[in-house]
Write an enzyme that holds these catalytic residues in place. Structure first.
Site, mmCIF file in Angstrom:
data_model
loop_
_atom_site.group_PDB
_atom_site.id
_atom_site.type_symbol
_atom_site.label_atom_id
_atom_site.label_comp_id
_atom_site.label_asym_id
_atom_site.label_seq_id
_atom_site.Cartn_x
_atom_site.Cartn_y
_atom_site.Cartn_z
ATOM 1 N N GLY A 193 -0.297 10.407 2.889
ATOM 2 C CA GLY A 193 -1.735 10.187 2.841
ATOM 3 C C GLY A 193 -2.111 8.907 3.550
ATOM 4 O O GLY A 193 -3.065 8.228 3.168
ATOM 5 N N ASP A 216 -0.065 12.796 7.031
ATOM 6 C CA ASP A 216 -1.385 13.159 6.517
ATOM 7 C C ASP A 216 -1.732 14.542 7.062
ATOM 8 O O ASP A 216 -0.930 15.163 7.773
ATOM 9 C CB ASP A 216 -2.445 12.121 6.907
ATOM 10 C CG ASP A 216 -3.548 11.988 5.860
ATOM 11 O OD1 ASP A 216 -4.106 13.035 5.460
ATOM 12 O OD2 ASP A 216 -3.852 10.862 5.436
ATOM 13 N N ASP A 236 0.866 19.249 4.655
ATOM 14 C CA ASP A 236 0.217 19.308 3.348
ATOM 15 C C ASP A 236 1.151 18.706 2.314
ATOM 16 O O ASP A 236 2.219 19.257 2.034
ATOM 17 C CB ASP A 236 -0.105 20.762 2.996
ATOM 18 C CG ASP A 236 -0.841 20.912 1.675
ATOM 19 O OD1 ASP A 236 -0.939 19.928 0.921
ATOM 20 O OD2 ASP A 236 -1.311 22.028 1.383
ATOM 21 N N MET A 237 0.756 17.584 1.727
ATOM 22 C CA MET A 237 1.639 16.888 0.788
ATOM 23 C C MET A 237 1.901 17.687 -0.475
ATOM 24 O O MET A 237 2.868 17.416 -1.197
ATOM 25 C CB MET A 237 1.045 15.521 0.427
ATOM 26 C CG MET A 237 -0.274 15.571 -0.297
ATOM 27 S SD MET A 237 -0.954 13.891 -0.497
ATOM 28 C CE MET A 237 -2.457 14.259 -1.414
ATOM 29 N N MET A 249 2.572 5.377 -1.184
ATOM 30 C CA MET A 249 1.270 6.018 -1.375
ATOM 31 C C MET A 249 0.284 4.990 -1.921
ATOM 32 O O MET A 249 0.503 4.428 -2.988
ATOM 33 C CB MET A 249 1.368 7.200 -2.341
ATOM 34 C CG MET A 249 2.174 8.367 -1.813
ATOM 35 S SD MET A 249 2.104 9.834 -2.877
ATOM 36 C CE MET A 249 3.124 9.301 -4.264
ATOM 37 N N LYS A 250 -0.773 4.744 -1.177
ATOM 38 C CA LYS A 250 -1.804 3.796 -1.611
ATOM 39 C C LYS A 250 -3.089 4.534 -1.925
ATOM 40 O O LYS A 250 -3.673 5.190 -1.066
ATOM 41 C CB LYS A 250 -2.049 2.737 -0.526
ATOM 42 C CG LYS A 250 -3.169 1.749 -0.861
ATOM 43 C CD LYS A 250 -3.246 0.605 0.134
ATOM 44 C CE LYS A 250 -3.500 1.090 1.544
ATOM 45 N NZ LYS A 250 -4.812 1.771 1.673
ATOM 46 N N HIS A 254 -4.683 8.489 -7.649
ATOM 47 C CA HIS A 254 -5.926 8.420 -8.433
ATOM 48 C C HIS A 254 -6.966 9.433 -7.959
ATOM 49 O O HIS A 254 -7.974 9.641 -8.639
ATOM 50 C CB HIS A 254 -6.489 6.993 -8.442
ATOM 51 C CG HIS A 254 -7.228 6.580 -7.208
ATOM 52 N ND1 HIS A 254 -8.105 5.526 -7.191
ATOM 53 C CD2 HIS A 254 -7.217 7.064 -5.931
ATOM 54 C CE1 HIS A 254 -8.613 5.379 -5.986
ATOM 55 N NE2 HIS A 254 -8.083 6.294 -5.204
ATOM 56 N N GLU A 282 -2.064 1.221 -6.855
ATOM 57 C CA GLU A 282 -3.168 1.807 -7.613
ATOM 58 C C GLU A 282 -3.837 0.751 -8.490
ATOM 59 O O GLU A 282 -3.235 -0.263 -8.845
ATOM 60 C CB GLU A 282 -2.658 2.944 -8.526
ATOM 61 C CG GLU A 282 -2.127 4.176 -7.806
ATOM 62 C CD GLU A 282 -3.212 5.053 -7.203
ATOM 63 O OE1 GLU A 282 -4.412 4.729 -7.373
ATOM 64 O OE2 GLU A 282 -2.865 6.063 -6.562
ATOM 65 N N GLU A 314 -8.588 6.810 -12.729
ATOM 66 C CA GLU A 314 -7.658 5.693 -12.801
ATOM 67 C C GLU A 314 -6.777 5.891 -14.032
ATOM 68 O O GLU A 314 -7.177 6.552 -14.988
ATOM 69 C CB GLU A 314 -8.402 4.357 -12.867
ATOM 70 C CG GLU A 314 -9.419 4.134 -11.761
ATOM 71 C CD GLU A 314 -8.843 4.223 -10.358
ATOM 72 O OE1 GLU A 314 -7.611 4.121 -10.201
ATOM 73 O OE2 GLU A 314 -9.627 4.397 -9.406
#
Length: 349
Positions: A193, A216, A236-237, A249-250, A254, A282, A314
């Site tokens: 992503g 991505d 597609d993840m 993954m940033k 969430h 996150e 979150e």
């Protein structure tokens, strides 16, 4: 002041508190902070002086701007004083530096504009529907489509949103790289992503021997610029992710409900070597009813997920740990950063 009077004042202030960020958005769009900054350190200007650098023919511009600046000064966003001649003048406070471009040309200003754009503001009128109707997403209630679908149809909003996310992401990654050293010793890092590769570019600038894979959706990576050491891969993840020593993954988990997060984490587990790890960035939701500014910021972020992201939320550190364990990871390590954000490692072994 007695308790009743204090409570009444707070209640009255709450009624109009939404005006404050919109006033901030207005002076950002008018470049007021840049005008004050160019005037020099500790310089204060009248609203009339400021509008001489704003392209307007409105004869009342100075008076109207003064009303906006006066509110912001009352909240200590700007400094304010009265000259001997009785004129009200305004200057920058230490807070203002976060809304002015820094050495990398980024700031929090584009995020102010994004969050208070008319498109996102429209969604909040449907917040109650998320309670009244199962599966209701306020954004979809407002526009009849998901945020991702809408951004394709509205190029103006898409540009505003991307600008806000780019600056905010850059500021976040700068703090992460200052505090977190877990990229050391890795050979290949996969950013799941990763958008157009901005985060990977920053990571590799500090760890030049690291190889990066930016993963991505195909249409996203198709527009990604070339970076030394970075390979762009579309896919597609939720189907599979590329293999690497670690997966980064940033602000991805969430965006999704627990079921989708579990699917993604299992795909990560399958793609990692025996001693590989997932590295996530996150917001960490406080586990109690905290009232400090950092906790309020995270609670606000969570409400934004409720309004704009179907199933997104979150989570507490415990929530992330439970997802990791269910996906097969054995160890969870937390590395707190600034403003309620943490780097969390999920170790395969």
């Amino acid at each position: 002041m007695d308790t009743r009077a204090d409570a009444e004042i707070k209640a009255m202030e709450l009624i109009g508190i939404g005006v404050l960020p919109l006033a901030m958005k207005a002076i950002i769009e008018l470049n007021v902070l840049e005008i004050l900054s160019k005037a020099g350190p500790d310089t204060q200007l009248t609203a009339a002086q400021i509008v001489t650098d704003i392209p307007t023919t409105n004869p009342n511009a100075g008076f109207q701007l003064d009303r906006i600046l006066r509110l912001l000064a009352s909240h200590s966003v700007l400094s304010s004083s009265i000259t001997k001649s009785g004129e009200r003048v305004y200057g920058l406070t230490p807070m203002c530096k976060y809304f002015l471009p820094d050495q990398d040309g980024v700031s929090l200003a584009p995020m102010v504009v994004t969050i208070h754009d008319k498109v996102l503001l429209q969604s909040w009128h449907y917040l109650k529907d998320s309670v009244l109707k199962q599966g209701s997403l306020p954004f979809t209630e407002a526009f009849g489509m998901s945020p991702f679908e809408y951004s394709v149809s509205d190029t103006r909003f898409n540009k505003v949103f991307n600008a806000g996310m780019f600056d905010h992401s850059t500021l976040c990654m700068r703090d992460v790289l200052q505090r977190y050293k877990g990229f050391q010793g890795l050979g290949e890092l996969v950013d799941v992503g990763g958008g157009t590769g901005g985060s990977l570019k920053m990571i590799l600038s500090q760890y030049p021997n690291l190889k990066g894979i930016n993963f991505d959706l195909p249409h996203v990576v198709a527009d990604a610029p070339s970076f030394p050491g970075v390979k762009h891969i579309g896919g597609d993840m939720f189907e599979s992710v590329p293999s690497g020593d670690a997966i980064f993954m940033k602000w991805i988990l969430h965006d999704w409900d627990d079921g989708r997060c579990l699917t993604l984490l299992k795909n990560c587990w399958n793609a990692l070597p025996e001693h590989g790890k997932v590295i996530i960035v996150e917001w960490i939701l406080p586990s109690d009813a905290a009232t400090d500014p950092t906790s309020r910021r995270v609670f606000t972020a969570d409400l934004m997920m409720l309004a704009f992201s179907e199933g997104g939320k979150e989570r507490t550190l415990g929530d992330y740990g439970a997802l990791a364990k269910e996906a097969g990871f054995t160890t969870v390590k937390d590395f707190p950063c600034a403003n309620g954000i943490s780097v969390i490692e999920f170790h395969k072994k």
